[in-house]
Motif scaffolding. Structure first.
Motif, PDB file in Angstrom:
ATOM      1  N   VAL A 149     -49.054   8.997 -28.333  1.00 37.61           N
ATOM      2  CA  VAL A 149     -48.043  10.037 -28.205  1.00 37.61           C
ATOM      3  C   VAL A 149     -47.168  10.046 -29.459  1.00 37.61           C
ATOM      4  O   VAL A 149     -47.034   9.038 -30.147  1.00 37.61           O
ATOM      5  CB  VAL A 149     -47.145   9.851 -26.960  1.00 37.61           C
ATOM      6  N   ARG A 150     -46.581  11.176 -29.709  1.00 32.37           N
ATOM      7  CA  ARG A 150     -45.611  11.313 -30.805  1.00 32.37           C
ATOM      8  C   ARG A 150     -44.232  11.215 -30.178  1.00 32.37           C
ATOM      9  O   ARG A 150     -43.906  11.963 -29.258  1.00 32.37           O
ATOM     10  CB  ARG A 150     -45.791  12.666 -31.488  1.00 32.37           C
ATOM     11  N   LEU A 151     -43.437  10.280 -30.672  1.00 32.55           N
ATOM     12  CA  LEU A 151     -42.072  10.102 -30.193  1.00 32.55           C
ATOM     13  C   LEU A 151     -41.124  10.605 -31.261  1.00 32.55           C
ATOM     14  O   LEU A 151     -41.286  10.293 -32.446  1.00 32.55           O
ATOM     15  CB  LEU A 151     -41.802   8.629 -29.899  1.00 32.55           C
ATOM     16  N   VAL A 152     -40.149  11.402 -30.840  1.00 26.53           N
ATOM     17  CA  VAL A 152     -39.172  11.985 -31.751  1.00 26.53           C
ATOM     18  C   VAL A 152     -37.793  11.545 -31.283  1.00 26.53           C
ATOM     19  O   VAL A 152     -37.493  11.589 -30.085  1.00 26.53           O
ATOM     20  CB  VAL A 152     -39.275  13.524 -31.758  1.00 26.53           C
ATOM     21  N   TYR A 153     -36.964  11.112 -32.234  1.00 31.03           N
ATOM     22  CA  TYR A 153     -35.633  10.597 -31.904  1.00 31.03           C
ATOM     23  C   TYR A 153     -34.568  11.437 -32.604  1.00 31.03           C
ATOM     24  O   TYR A 153     -34.709  11.764 -33.783  1.00 31.03           O
ATOM     25  CB  TYR A 153     -35.509   9.140 -32.354  1.00 31.03           C
ATOM     26  N   PHE A 154     -33.489  11.742 -31.894  1.00 31.74           N
ATOM     27  CA  PHE A 154     -32.419  12.564 -32.438  1.00 31.74           C
ATOM     28  C   PHE A 154     -31.074  11.848 -32.388  1.00 31.74           C
ATOM     29  O   PHE A 154     -30.834  11.010 -31.520  1.00 31.74           O
ATOM     30  CB  PHE A 154     -32.307  13.878 -31.651  1.00 31.74           C
ATOM     31  N   ALA A 155     -30.195  12.233 -33.302  1.00 31.21           N
ATOM     32  CA  ALA A 155     -28.792  11.805 -33.362  1.00 31.21           C
ATOM     33  C   ALA A 155     -28.674  10.288 -33.345  1.00 31.21           C
ATOM     34  O   ALA A 155     -29.376   9.605 -34.078  1.00 31.21           O
ATOM     35  CB  ALA A 155     -27.996  12.471 -32.248  1.00 31.21           C
ATOM     36  N   TRP A 156     -27.791   9.729 -32.498  1.00 30.35           N
ATOM     37  CA  TRP A 156     -27.584   8.281 -32.537  1.00 30.35           C
ATOM     38  C   TRP A 156     -28.780   7.494 -32.023  1.00 30.35           C
ATOM     39  O   TRP A 156     -28.931   6.324 -32.355  1.00 30.35           O
ATOM     40  CB  TRP A 156     -26.282   7.845 -31.861  1.00 30.35           C
ATOM     41  N   PRO A 215     -42.781  12.197 -14.367  1.00 26.57           N
ATOM     42  CA  PRO A 215     -44.042  11.624 -14.867  1.00 26.57           C
ATOM     43  C   PRO A 215     -44.328  12.088 -16.290  1.00 26.57           C
ATOM     44  O   PRO A 215     -44.090  13.250 -16.634  1.00 26.57           O
ATOM     45  CB  PRO A 215     -45.091  12.166 -13.901  1.00 26.57           C
ATOM     46  N   LEU A 216     -44.851  11.186 -17.118  1.00 27.32           N
ATOM     47  CA  LEU A 216     -45.225  11.527 -18.487  1.00 27.32           C
ATOM     48  C   LEU A 216     -46.383  12.518 -18.517  1.00 27.32           C
ATOM     49  O   LEU A 216     -46.501  13.319 -19.434  1.00 27.32           O
ATOM     50  CB  LEU A 216     -45.597  10.270 -19.272  1.00 27.32           C
ATOM     51  N   GLY A 217     -47.240  12.448 -17.504  1.00 27.17           N
ATOM     52  CA  GLY A 217     -48.374  13.361 -17.425  1.00 27.17           C
ATOM     53  C   GLY A 217     -49.205  13.333 -18.691  1.00 27.17           C
ATOM     54  O   GLY A 217     -49.515  12.272 -19.218  1.00 27.17           O
ATOM     55  N   THR A 218     -49.511  14.505 -19.206  1.00 28.53           N
ATOM     56  CA  THR A 218     -50.335  14.617 -20.406  1.00 28.53           C
ATOM     57  C   THR A 218     -49.510  14.952 -21.650  1.00 28.53           C
ATOM     58  O   THR A 218     -50.060  15.404 -22.657  1.00 28.53           O
ATOM     59  CB  THR A 218     -51.426  15.695 -20.213  1.00 28.53           C
ATOM     60  N   ALA A 219     -48.203  14.723 -21.579  1.00 34.04           N
ATOM     61  CA  ALA A 219     -47.332  15.040 -22.717  1.00 34.04           C
ATOM     62  C   ALA A 219     -47.827  14.346 -23.981  1.00 34.04           C
ATOM     63  O   ALA A 219     -48.199  13.176 -23.957  1.00 34.04           O
ATOM     64  CB  ALA A 219     -45.899  14.617 -22.415  1.00 34.04           C
ATOM     65  N   THR A 220     -47.813  15.074 -25.072  1.00 37.75           N
ATOM     66  CA  THR A 220     -48.222  14.508 -26.355  1.00 37.75           C
ATOM     67  C   THR A 220     -47.015  14.280 -27.273  1.00 37.75           C
ATOM     68  O   THR A 220     -47.133  13.543 -28.239  1.00 37.75           O
ATOM     69  CB  THR A 220     -49.234  15.417 -27.072  1.00 37.75           C
ATOM     70  N   GLU A 221     -45.893  14.931 -26.960  1.00 36.78           N
ATOM     71  CA  GLU A 221     -44.660  14.725 -27.724  1.00 36.78           C
ATOM     72  C   GLU A 221     -43.529  14.431 -26.753  1.00 36.78           C
ATOM     73  O   GLU A 221     -43.294  15.184 -25.809  1.00 36.78           O
ATOM     74  CB  GLU A 221     -44.305  15.961 -28.550  1.00 36.78           C
ATOM     75  N   ILE A 222     -42.851  13.329 -27.006  1.00 38.35           N
ATOM     76  CA  ILE A 222     -41.726  12.927 -26.158  1.00 38.35           C
ATOM     77  C   ILE A 222     -40.525  12.722 -27.069  1.00 38.35           C
ATOM     78  O   ILE A 222     -40.594  11.938 -28.017  1.00 38.35           O
ATOM     79  CB  ILE A 222     -42.054  11.649 -25.372  1.00 38.35           C
ATOM     80  N   ALA A 223     -39.468  13.466 -26.795  1.00 36.68           N
ATOM     81  CA  ALA A 223     -38.264  13.381 -27.608  1.00 36.68           C
ATOM     82  C   ALA A 223     -37.168  12.689 -26.817  1.00 36.68           C
ATOM     83  O   ALA A 223     -37.046  12.878 -25.599  1.00 36.68           O
ATOM     84  CB  ALA A 223     -37.804  14.779 -28.013  1.00 36.68           C
ATOM     85  N   PHE A 224     -36.371  11.892 -27.525  1.00 33.52           N
ATOM     86  CA  PHE A 224     -35.223  11.222 -26.924  1.00 33.52           C
ATOM     87  C   PHE A 224     -33.973  11.607 -27.702  1.00 33.52           C
ATOM     88  O   PHE A 224     -33.993  11.641 -28.937  1.00 33.52           O
ATOM     89  CB  PHE A 224     -35.406   9.703 -26.964  1.00 33.52           C
ATOM     90  N   PHE A 225     -32.890  11.906 -26.977  1.00 36.42           N
ATOM     91  CA  PHE A 225     -31.658  12.340 -27.602  1.00 36.42           C
ATOM     92  C   PHE A 225     -30.482  12.027 -26.687  1.00 36.42           C
ATOM     93  O   PHE A 225     -30.653  11.841 -25.480  1.00 36.42           O
ATOM     94  CB  PHE A 225     -31.718  13.845 -27.892  1.00 36.42           C
ATOM     95  N   PRO A 226     -29.268  11.953 -27.269  1.00 37.65           N
ATOM     96  CA  PRO A 226     -28.083  11.704 -26.441  1.00 37.65           C
ATOM     97  C   PRO A 226     -27.715  12.964 -25.661  1.00 37.65           C
ATOM     98  O   PRO A 226     -28.222  14.052 -25.957  1.00 37.65           O
ATOM     99  CB  PRO A 226     -27.007  11.345 -27.466  1.00 37.65           C
ATOM    100  N   PRO A 227     -26.823  12.826 -24.676  1.00 37.51           N
ATOM    101  CA  PRO A 227     -26.365  14.003 -23.942  1.00 37.51           C
ATOM    102  C   PRO A 227     -25.756  15.020 -24.905  1.00 37.51           C
ATOM    103  O   PRO A 227     -25.124  14.644 -25.894  1.00 37.51           O
ATOM    104  CB  PRO A 227     -25.301  13.460 -23.004  1.00 37.51           C
ATOM    105  N   MET A 228     -25.961  16.287 -24.616  1.00 34.60           N
ATOM    106  CA  MET A 228     -25.414  17.334 -25.462  1.00 34.60           C
ATOM    107  C   MET A 228     -24.022  17.721 -24.979  1.00 34.60           C
ATOM    108  O   MET A 228     -23.781  17.775 -23.781  1.00 34.60           O
ATOM    109  CB  MET A 228     -26.326  18.549 -25.444  1.00 34.60           C
ATOM    110  N   THR A 229     -23.144  17.948 -25.917  1.00 33.82           N
ATOM    111  CA  THR A 229     -21.800  18.401 -25.584  1.00 33.82           C
ATOM    112  C   THR A 229     -21.473  19.609 -26.440  1.00 33.82           C
ATOM    113  O   THR A 229     -22.210  19.957 -27.349  1.00 33.82           O
ATOM    114  CB  THR A 229     -20.753  17.286 -25.857  1.00 33.82           C
ATOM    115  N   GLY A 230     -20.388  20.215 -26.151  1.00 31.19           N
ATOM    116  CA  GLY A 230     -19.973  21.365 -26.943  1.00 31.19           C
ATOM    117  C   GLY A 230     -19.872  22.607 -26.094  1.00 31.19           C
ATOM    118  O   GLY A 230     -20.076  22.571 -24.894  1.00 31.19           O
TER     119      GLY A 230
END
Length: 96
Positions: free
Chosen positions: A14-21, A80-95
């Motif tokens: 899988v491709r993991l993508v990370y955002f912000a902190w 469930p992760l199922g067949t996901a090929t991209e999983i992104a993780f990020f902090p809660p969004m505010t604004g």
């Protein structure tokens, strides 16, 4: 030869993508990993990632805070992760 070709049969790539902190704590914007096939949910993946080192442990210390998206669709920890090929993780969004 791609990483997928080298992955053992009991894993999936899988491709993991990370955002912000999350990205700052892990030290990577993204990565492609062979993850164990027995990881069923987003929470399972987060717990497994915590075992990969101090940065991951810090980023996922409070599993209730980090958010995820599976193939660009928001997902709860129990999803469930199922067949996901991209999983992104990020902090809660505010604004507003």
């Amino acid at each position: 030869m791609s990483d997928a070709a080298l992955a053992p049969a009991d894993t999936r790539t899988v491709r993991l993508v990370y955002f912000a902190w999350v990205r700052e704590r892990i030290g990577l914007p993204e990565e492609t990993l062979a993850i164990p096939a027995d990881l069923i949910t987003v929470a399972d993946l987060a717990r497994w990632l915590k075992t990969r080192g101090e940065g991951y442990e810090t980023a996922f210390a409070d599993e209730t805070v980090v958010r995820a998206a599976l193939d660009r669709t928001h997902a709860k920890p129990g999803t469930p992760l199922g067949t996901a090929t991209e999983i992104a993780f990020f902090p809660p969004m505010t604004g507003g």
